[in-house]
Every structure is written in C-alpha cells, then in structure tokens.
Scaffold this motif. Structure first.
Motif, PDB file in Angstrom:
ATOM      1  N   VAL A  20     131.861 108.709  81.616  1.00 36.53           N
ATOM      2  CA  VAL A  20     130.607 108.780  82.569  1.00 36.53           C
ATOM      3  C   VAL A  20     129.184 108.781  81.957  1.00 36.53           C
ATOM      4  N   ARG A  21     129.342 109.822  80.722  1.00 32.63           N
ATOM      5  CA  ARG A  21     128.181 110.010  80.114  1.00 32.63           C
ATOM      6  C   ARG A  21     127.396 108.693  79.425  1.00 32.63           C
ATOM      7  N   VAL A  25     131.776 123.536  82.573  1.00 33.07           N
ATOM      8  CA  VAL A  25     132.292 123.688  83.960  1.00 33.07           C
ATOM      9  C   VAL A  25     133.541 122.967  84.393  1.00 33.07           C
ATOM     10  N   ASP A  26     133.423 121.578  84.344  1.00 33.15           N
ATOM     11  CA  ASP A  26     134.519 120.895  84.785  1.00 33.15           C
ATOM     12  C   ASP A  26     135.593 121.064  84.071  1.00 33.15           C
ATOM     13  N   LEU A  27     135.705 120.968  82.908  1.00 31.29           N
ATOM     14  CA  LEU A  27     136.920 121.329  82.259  1.00 31.29           C
ATOM     15  C   LEU A  27     137.773 122.465  82.558  1.00 31.29           C
ATOM     16  N   GLU A  28     137.069 123.678  82.820  1.00 28.82           N
ATOM     17  CA  GLU A  28     137.412 124.951  83.141  1.00 28.82           C
ATOM     18  C   GLU A  28     138.210 124.679  84.477  1.00 28.82           C
ATOM     19  N   LEU A  29     137.561 123.993  85.434  1.00 33.36           N
ATOM     20  CA  LEU A  29     138.114 123.689  86.892  1.00 33.36           C
ATOM     21  C   LEU A  29     139.332 122.769  86.715  1.00 33.36           C
ATOM     22  N   VAL A  30     139.649 121.972  85.608  1.00 32.20           N
ATOM     23  CA  VAL A  30     140.830 121.028  85.721  1.00 32.20           C
ATOM     24  C   VAL A  30     141.681 121.914  84.946  1.00 32.20           C
ATOM     25  N   ARG A  31     141.473 122.843  84.115  1.00 39.11           N
ATOM     26  CA  ARG A  31     142.523 123.983  83.514  1.00 39.11           C
ATOM     27  C   ARG A  31     142.848 124.795  84.838  1.00 39.11           C
ATOM     28  N   HIS A  62     122.170 114.343  78.256  1.00 36.71           N
ATOM     29  CA  HIS A  62     123.056 114.985  77.260  1.00 36.71           C
ATOM     30  C   HIS A  62     123.210 116.508  77.543  1.00 36.71           C
ATOM     31  N   GLU A  63     122.348 117.035  77.985  1.00 35.44           N
ATOM     32  CA  GLU A  63     122.123 118.404  78.460  1.00 35.44           C
ATOM     33  C   GLU A  63     123.301 118.550  80.002  1.00 35.44           C
ATOM     34  N   GLN A  64     123.105 117.713  80.433  1.00 34.54           N
ATOM     35  CA  GLN A  64     123.953 117.658  81.916  1.00 34.54           C
ATOM     36  C   GLN A  64     125.536 117.648  81.573  1.00 34.54           C
ATOM     37  N   PHE A  65     125.683 116.872  80.538  1.00 32.90           N
ATOM     38  CA  PHE A  65     127.306 116.504  80.118  1.00 32.90           C
ATOM     39  C   PHE A  65     127.628 117.531  79.429  1.00 32.90           C
TER      40      PHE A  65
END
Length: 262
Positions: free
Chosen positions: A244-245, A129-135, A120-123
C-alpha cells in the motif's frame, strides 16, 4: 441453521460499525442497520474515498461488502437519495451527486487535509498501530469475527475490476480486523491513519494489478487470523502495508507529473 446476512450484521458487523464511530467504549445507542450503512457511505464521502460522480457498487456487491440483506441497504440508499447525496441512474446504479464533500466533513477530518502529508511518516505509524491490532485480533477475535474477516478477504476476488466497490470492501475488511482486536482506542487511531491520503490511494487502486495483489494479501492475512497464527498474520500484514505504501508513493509521483500533452 446458519445465520442470515441480516442476523450477521446484527452481531459482529454492527459492532464493527458502532465501535469505529465513537471514542473508546461502545456506542451510546444501537442504530438501525440502514442508518449504520448510510453513515458508512457518508463517512466514505467525508474522507474523500467517494467523490462526486463516482458510481456506487451494485446492490449485490454492497450486500456482500456490508454483510446485510437488500431491504436495509435499499432503505439506506433511499435515505441518502432524499438527502441529495445520491442520485439514482438508469440501470439501478447510484451515483454520488455534486454535493461538496467539504459540507459533510466532521471537524476531526480537517487533519486529513494537511498539505504536508508525509506518506513515510504515515506508514511508519501504521506499522506500529495496525500490526498490534492484527496481533490482538489473532488472540481475541471470536470464531464468527474470524470467519467474517476471511469472507471479506475472499469476496474481494469478485471486486478486482471495480475500484470503487473494492475500496468499500477494503474498509469493511480492515475495520473487521480492528473490531476483532477488541481495543476501541487503537481501532480509532487506525481509522484516522487509514483515512490519511485516501484521495491519493484512489488513484493507486485504479492501476491495473494493484487490487489483485491487495486481494491476495488480504486472503493470506485472513488465513493466518483464521488459524490464530499471529506471527504469520503480522508478517503478511506488514507485506501488505509495504504494498500500500509503495503504490501510494507511485500514485503521488504520477500526480506530480501531471497530464501528458502531445
């Protein structure tokens, strides 16, 4: 005339491999294509994404995943065979040897083996992080980078029945998005988060239907990135992270139950 696969790797894909190997900024030197491919395979072994006994995808599948031609791929495979990392088997498929991945692990990877791994902490962190990279990818990626992301997503349709091949393609796909964002520090953080729990996700990827759903989500994300539609890409990626989670949690539960005895 369109670029060859090798020329493509010498452009955006090369940057994808180089940028994720260092801390911010570009790489100190531009390595040969074959060396980069060899290091990518070694990284998969270090992280536990490839295990002793795993068969690598076919050469055709790997050229698709890496976006290269066969000569540099074969050079990389030959080098890894000479190192004792790979063994050539009948039929042309290479297998990871019984070389212990721990002997190849870089110091920073010690954090990936923590016993108190919290999915849970990982996701929660990956969402940040990942959603900002996608944006950022939607805003900054070049046309060529967008096309590569989309091609990797669509190519995944041919990998649905081969979990090892799909995991290789999956790494290329997510790193292509990270490179398109043009933020090396965020990309490095994303790679560490991606590597967490890889051993568990190996189990999840072998469950029927999991890869098929991931591929459909990859294509949806890539379609939005191709259009430059950041809200749609972020929403689709968030759905993918939830998938994935949830499958990771399922795999953890399956492992905790252990083998059933009759």
């Amino acid at each position: 005339m369109s670029k060859t696969a090798t020329e493509k790797l010498e452009g955006t894909p090369v940057e994808a491999i180089d940028r994720t190997d260092g801390f911010g900024g570009g790489a100190l030197e531009r390595r040969s294509i074959s060396e980069q491919v060899a290091n990518r395979i070694l990284s998969m072994i270090k992280s536990g994404n490839l295990k002793p006994g795993d068969r690598l995808p076919t050469e055709q599948q790997m050229t698709i995943a890496f976006g290269i031609s066969r000569p540099p791929l074969r050079e990389a495979l030959k080098a890894l065979t000479l190192m004792g990392v790979l063994a050539s088997r009948q039929g042309g498929r290479y297998t990871i040897t019984d070389l212990s991945p721990s002997r190849l692990v870089a110091p920073f990877n010690s954090v990936l083996a923590v016993a108190d791994y919290d999915v849970h902490e990982q996701f929660e962190t990956r969402v940040v992080v990942d959603l900002e990279l996608v944006r950022l990818c939607c805003a900054r990626a070049s046309a060529e980078q967008r096309q590569r992301i989309h091609k990797l997503a669509v190519d995944g349709r041919d990998f649905k029945l081969d979990p090892v091949a799909f995991r290789l393609l999956d790494i290329e796909y997510h790193q292509a998005i990270n490179v398109g964002a043009n933020n090396a520090l965020l990309a490095a953080l994303a790679q560490v988060l991606y590597d967490l729990g890889l051993d568990v996700r190996r189990t999840a990827s072998e469950v029927p239907g999991v890869i098929d759903k991931s591929v459909r989500q990859h294509v949806e994300i890539a379609d939005a990135i191709l259009r430059g539609d950041a809200p749609a890409a972020v929403a689709a990626y968030c759905t993918h992270l939830e998938h994935v989670r949830d499958t990771t949690i399922m795999a953890i539960a399956k492992r905790s139950q252990g083998p059933k005895h009759g």
